[in-house]
Design a protein around this motif. Structure first.
Motif, short mmCIF file in Angstrom:
data_model
loop_
_atom_site.label_atom_id
_atom_site.label_comp_id
_atom_site.label_asym_id
_atom_site.label_seq_id
_atom_site.Cartn_x
_atom_site.Cartn_y
_atom_site.Cartn_z
N ALA A 42 0.83 -1.20 0.00
CA ALA A 42 0.00 0.00 0.00
C ALA A 42 0.87 1.25 0.00
N VAL A 43 1.95 1.21 0.77
CA VAL A 43 2.86 2.36 0.83
C VAL A 43 3.49 2.60 -0.54
N LEU A 44 3.79 1.53 -1.22
CA LEU A 44 4.40 1.68 -2.55
C LEU A 44 3.45 2.39 -3.50
N SER A 45 2.18 1.99 -3.47
CA SER A 45 1.25 2.66 -4.38
C SER A 45 1.02 4.09 -3.95
N MET A 46 1.09 4.35 -2.64
CA MET A 46 0.94 5.74 -2.18
C MET A 46 2.11 6.59 -2.65
N ILE A 56 -6.03 7.88 -0.76
CA ILE A 56 -7.27 7.11 -0.90
C ILE A 56 -6.98 5.73 -1.48
N ASN A 57 -6.06 5.66 -2.44
CA ASN A 57 -5.70 4.35 -2.97
C ASN A 57 -5.06 3.48 -1.90
N GLY A 58 -4.19 4.07 -1.09
CA GLY A 58 -3.56 3.30 -0.03
C GLY A 58 -4.57 2.79 0.97
N LEU A 59 -5.51 3.66 1.33
CA LEU A 59 -6.56 3.24 2.26
C LEU A 59 -7.37 2.08 1.68
#
Lengths: 148, 96
Positions: free
Chosen positions: A114-118, A132-135
Motif C-alpha cells: 500500500a505504501v508503494l502505491s501511495m 485514498i488508494n492506499g486506504l
C-alpha cells in the motif's frame, strides 16, 4: 417555482463562546471536495474492516518512525486496532503504523504494498489520490472482521 | 457573365477582416474556454520537493452509527488522553 435559498445568518457566537464552525478559516491544504473524499475513505474503510484508520498529514520529527509510533499510541480508543497513516510531504516520508491486533490482519508486506502505491502517487503530486488508494488497498487486505 | 447585380472590388480592409480577424476570433474564443476553468480555481498544488509549511492535521473516521457532531473536536481529546501501549507494532515506511 424556485426561490432563492434564505442565507440569513443565525450566528449566535459571542466573545465568550467559540466561533461558529462556519467562521473557521478555510482549509488551505485540501479543497472541500478532497476533504469529503478523504472523510468518506477513512470512514468507510474503518467501518468495513472494524479497524480504526486515522490519517496524519504534517511534519514528523527527525526519527520519523518514533514520532509516528508516538502518534499512534495517542490515537485514542483501542490502539491495538488502530492503523495510522502518517504522511509528511515536507520530508517525503509516509509511515504506516499498525497496532498489535491490526498487524495480524495487515501484515507488514501488505502495508509495504500500500505504501508503494501511495508513494507512486505522491511522487506525481497527487496527495489525496495516493492516500485514498492506499486506504483502499489496506482495507481490502484487512477484509471484514470475522467476529461480530 | 453577371446578370443579377454588379460586382464590386473587395478592399484590403475587408480581406484582412475576413481572413485574419475571423480565425483570430475563433482562436480567442477557444483559448478562453480552455484557460478559464483552470484560472478560476487556482489552488497551491503539492509538488514533490516543496517545503511543507502547513500546520499538521490529523483526520479520523466518523464514529460508528448515525451520531453526528462528535468528530470535529476529537483530535484534542485524543491527544490529551493518555497513551495506550498497543503491543508490538507493525507497519511500513516509504519515501518518494
Amino acid at each position: 417555482m424556485t426561490r432563492a435559498l434564505e442565507v440569513e445568518s443565525h450566528d449566535t457566537a459571542t466573545s465568550s463562546t467559540m466561533a461558529s464552525r462556519t467562521d473557521e478559516p478555510l482549509d488551505q491544504i485540501f479543497s472541500f471536495r478532497e476533504l469529503a473524499r478523504l472523510d468518506e475513505a477513512l470512514t468507510l474503510s474503518s467501518r468495513e474492516t472494524g479497524l480504526r484508520f486515522t490519517l496524519y498529514v504534517g511534519d514528523l520529527g527527525t526519527p520519523t518512525r518514533a514520532r509516528a509510533e508516538e502518534l499512534h499510541a495517542h490515537s485514542g480508543g483501542r490502539t491495538a486496532e488502530a492503523v495510522l497513516i502518517a504522511v509528511s510531504p515536507g520530508q517525503r516520508v509516509v509511515e504506516v503504523v499498525t497496532g498489535s491486533a491490526a498487524a495480524r490482519r495487515l501484515p507488514d508486506r501488505a502495508c509495504a504494498l500500500a505504501v508503494l502505491s501511495m508513494t507512486t502517487a505522491f511522487a506525481g503530486g497527487d496527495l489525496v489520490g495516493g492516500i485514498i488508494n492506499g486506504l483502499r488497498q489496506l482495507s481490502d487486505q484487512a477484509g471484514r472482521p470475522t467476529h461480530r | 457573365m453577371c446578370g443579377a447585380g454588379k460586382l464590386s472590388a473587395v478592399t484590403v480592409a475587408e480581406t484582412i477582416l475576413v481572413f485574419a480577424g475571423g480565425p483570430l476570433a475563433v482562436i480567442l474564443v477557444l483559448a478562453l474556454l480552455t484557460i478559464a476553468p483552470g484560472v478560476r480555481n487556482r489552488r497551491p498544488r503539492y509538488k514533490p520537493g516543496q517545503p511543507w509549511d502547513h500546520a499538521p492535521v490529523w483526520y479520523e473516521p466518523h464514529p460508528d452509527g448515525p451520531a453526528h457532531g462528535g468528530a470535529h473536536g476529537d483530535g484534542h481529546a485524543a491527544i490529551t488522553a493518555g497513551a495506550t501501549p498497543a503491543g508490538p507494532l507493525g507497519g511500513a515506511r516509504g519515501t518518494w
